[in-house]
Design an enzyme around this catalytic site. Structure first.
Site, PDB file in Angstrom:
ATOM      1  N   GLY A  14       0.606  -1.220   0.043  1.00  0.00           N
ATOM      2  CA  GLY A  14       0.072  -0.040   0.164  1.00  0.00           C
ATOM      3  C   GLY A  14       0.796   1.290  -0.042  1.00  0.00           C
ATOM      4  O   GLY A  14       0.303   2.382   0.433  1.00  0.00           O
ATOM      5  N   ARG A  68     -16.640 -15.400  -8.291  1.00  0.00           N
ATOM      6  CA  ARG A  68     -16.239 -13.995  -8.231  1.00  0.00           C
ATOM      7  C   ARG A  68     -17.295 -13.042  -8.203  1.00  0.00           C
ATOM      8  O   ARG A  68     -17.188 -11.821  -7.753  1.00  0.00           O
ATOM      9  CB  ARG A  68     -15.586 -13.857  -9.770  1.00  0.00           C
ATOM     10  CG  ARG A  68     -14.669 -12.809  -9.865  1.00  0.00           C
ATOM     11  CD  ARG A  68     -13.919 -12.791 -11.230  1.00  0.00           C
ATOM     12  NE  ARG A  68     -12.885 -13.795 -11.381  1.00  0.00           N
ATOM     13  CZ  ARG A  68     -11.387 -13.682 -11.016  1.00  0.00           C
ATOM     14  NH1 ARG A  68     -11.357 -12.317 -10.679  1.00  0.00           N
ATOM     15  NH2 ARG A  68     -10.835 -14.460 -11.155  1.00  0.00           N
ATOM     16  N   LEU A  96     -10.940  -7.841 -12.315  1.00  0.00           N
ATOM     17  CA  LEU A  96     -12.391  -7.300 -11.994  1.00  0.00           C
ATOM     18  C   LEU A  96     -13.240  -7.779 -13.427  1.00  0.00           C
ATOM     19  O   LEU A  96     -12.888  -7.293 -14.450  1.00  0.00           O
ATOM     20  CB  LEU A  96     -12.532  -6.094 -12.117  1.00  0.00           C
ATOM     21  CG  LEU A  96     -11.819  -5.660 -10.425  1.00  0.00           C
ATOM     22  CD1 LEU A  96     -11.627  -3.939 -10.448  1.00  0.00           C
ATOM     23  CD2 LEU A  96     -12.615  -5.974  -9.184  1.00  0.00           C
ATOM     24  N   HIS A 112      -0.549   1.666 -13.322  1.00  0.00           N
ATOM     25  CA  HIS A 112       0.319   0.577 -13.812  1.00  0.00           C
ATOM     26  C   HIS A 112       1.808   0.961 -13.539  1.00  0.00           C
ATOM     27  O   HIS A 112       2.066   2.002 -14.180  1.00  0.00           O
ATOM     28  CB  HIS A 112      -0.268   0.010 -14.893  1.00  0.00           C
ATOM     29  CG  HIS A 112       0.443  -0.973 -15.566  1.00  0.00           C
ATOM     30  ND1 HIS A 112       0.225  -2.292 -15.258  1.00  0.00           N
ATOM     31  CD2 HIS A 112       1.503  -1.096 -16.695  1.00  0.00           C
ATOM     32  CE1 HIS A 112       0.883  -2.980 -15.964  1.00  0.00           C
ATOM     33  NE2 HIS A 112       1.758  -2.316 -16.714  1.00  0.00           N
TER      34      HIS A 112
HETATM   35  C1  GRF Z   1       2.716  -0.597  -7.798  1.00  0.00           C
HETATM   36  O1  GRF Z   1       4.139  -0.935  -8.449  1.00  0.00           O
HETATM   37  C2  GRF Z   1       1.563  -0.181  -8.895  1.00  0.00           C
HETATM   38  O2  GRF Z   1       1.936   0.175  -9.823  1.00  0.00           O
HETATM   39  C3  GRF Z   1       1.287  -1.764  -8.985  1.00  0.00           C
HETATM   40  O3  GRF Z   1       1.460  -2.459  -8.124  1.00  0.00           O
HETATM   41  C4  GRF Z   1       2.253  -2.119  -7.067  1.00  0.00           C
HETATM   42  C5  GRF Z   1       1.685  -1.751  -5.803  1.00  0.00           C
HETATM   43  O4  GRF Z   1       2.523  -1.163  -4.751  1.00  0.00           O
HETATM   44  N1  GRF Z   1      -0.120  -1.959  -9.750  1.00  0.00           N
HETATM   45  P1  GRF Z   1       2.085  -0.320  -3.684  1.00  0.00           P
HETATM   46  O5  GRF Z   1       1.007  -1.466  -2.968  1.00  0.00           O
HETATM   47  O6  GRF Z   1       1.293   0.724  -4.039  1.00  0.00           O
HETATM   48  O7  GRF Z   1       3.354  -0.028  -2.495  1.00  0.00           O
END
Ligand code: GRF
Length: 219
Positions: A14, A68, A96, A112
Site C-alpha cells: 500500500g 467471483r 475485475l 500501472h
Molecule cells: C505498484 O507498483 C503499482 O503500480 C502496481 O502494484 C504496485 C503496488 O505497490 N499496480 P504498493 O502496494 O502501492 O506499494
C-alpha cells in the site's frame, strides 16, 4: 467544493495508498480517502491506513471460492455503504469483471508500473530491461474491462540506466508513482478529465501536469 469520497483498493504494502492519503491531508486537495479495502486479510497497507485514521475493510476473496460475482457484490456493497464517489486501484491483485467495472464508468482509476500500452501485466521492470527500452515509467488510467487498458489520465517517465537492476528500476518507477497518482486523482476529482473515446482531455489549464518527466540523476 465538496471533496470526492475515495476508496482505495489494495492487496499488499500500500505505498501508493499511503501517497494518496498523504496528498489528501492537504486542505486544498479535492478528494478525501474515505475507505481502504483489501482482499488480503494481512495486507501491510491495512495497518498503515488504520494508523492514519482511515476506515478499512477486508473482503477476503478466498472465502468466496470461485464465486467471483459474490466477491464483487460484497465489494460493491461496502463501497455503496460508504457513499464512495471514486475508486482507486493501488496494487489490487484481482481481475475485475465487466459487471463490476460497469458500476464505475470513468470513476475507477488504476496505476500501472509501465508506460502503457507497453508492458501490460506483471513483471514490467524485468521485461522493460529485457526489451532494452531507454524510457520506462508509470501510468494512471481509467479502468475498463480489458486489463491495463483504458483512457490514460497521466504518465511519468524515468530513464533506464545501463547498470540498472530490476530492483533499482522498480524503486525509480515507484518514486514516480507516488507523485503521479495524487496528481491524476486531483485532476479527476476536480472534474477536469473528460473521456473522449480512448483519450482523456484535461480541462481548466492550458498546460496541465499530466506528464512527469524525471531526468537522469533524479531521484
Ligand atoms: C505498484 O507498483 C503499482 O503500480 C502496481 O502494484 C504496485 C503496488 O505497490 N499496480 P504498493 O502496494 O502501492 O506499494
Amino acid at each position: 467544493m465538496s471533496r470526492k469520497r475515495v476508496a482505495v483498493l489494495i492487496s499488499g504494502r500500500g505505498s501508493n495508498m499511503a501517497a494518496l492519503i498523504d496528498a489528501a491531508n492537504a486542505a486544498d486537495y479535492p478528494a478525501a480517502i474515505a475507505l481502504v479495502v483489501s482482499n488480503v486479510p494481512n495486507a501491510g497497507g491495512l495497518a498503515t491506513a488504520a494508523k492514519a485514521g482511515i476506515a478499512t475493510a477486508t473482503i477476503d476473496h478466498t472465502t468466496y471460492g470461485k464465486d467471483r460475482a459474490a466477491f464483487e457484490r460484497a465489494l460493491q456493497d461496502v463501497l455503496v455503504q460508504n457513499r464512495i464517489d471514486l475508486v482507486c486501484l493501488a496494487g489490487f491483485m484481482r481481475l475485475l469483471t465487466p459487471w463490476f467495472v460497469g458500476q464505475w464508468p470513468n470513476r475507477m482509476l488504476n496505476i500501472h508500473p509501465a508506460l502503457l500500452p507497453s508492458f501490460k501485466g506483471l513483471d514490467t521492470h524485468r521485461r522493460a530491461l529485457e526489451a532494452g527500452v531507454k524510457l520506462h515509467g508509470a501510468t494512471v488510467h481509467f479502468v475498463v474491462p480489458e486489463m491495463d487498458s483504458g483512457p490514460i489520465i497521466a504518465q511519468g517517465a524515468v530513464p533506464v540506466r545501463d547498470d540498472d537492476t530490476e530492483a533499482a528500476l522498480a524503486a525509480r518507477v515507484l518514486a514516480v508513482e507516488h507523485r503521479l497518482y495524487p496528481l491524476a486523482l486531483r485532476l479527476v476529482a476536480e472534474g477536469r478529465v473528460t473521456v473522449d473515446g480512448s483519450r482523456c482531455r484535461i480541462g481548466g489549464s492550458p498546460d496541465p501536469d499530466t506528464v512527469l518527466l524525471v531526468p537522469a540523476g533524479h531521484p
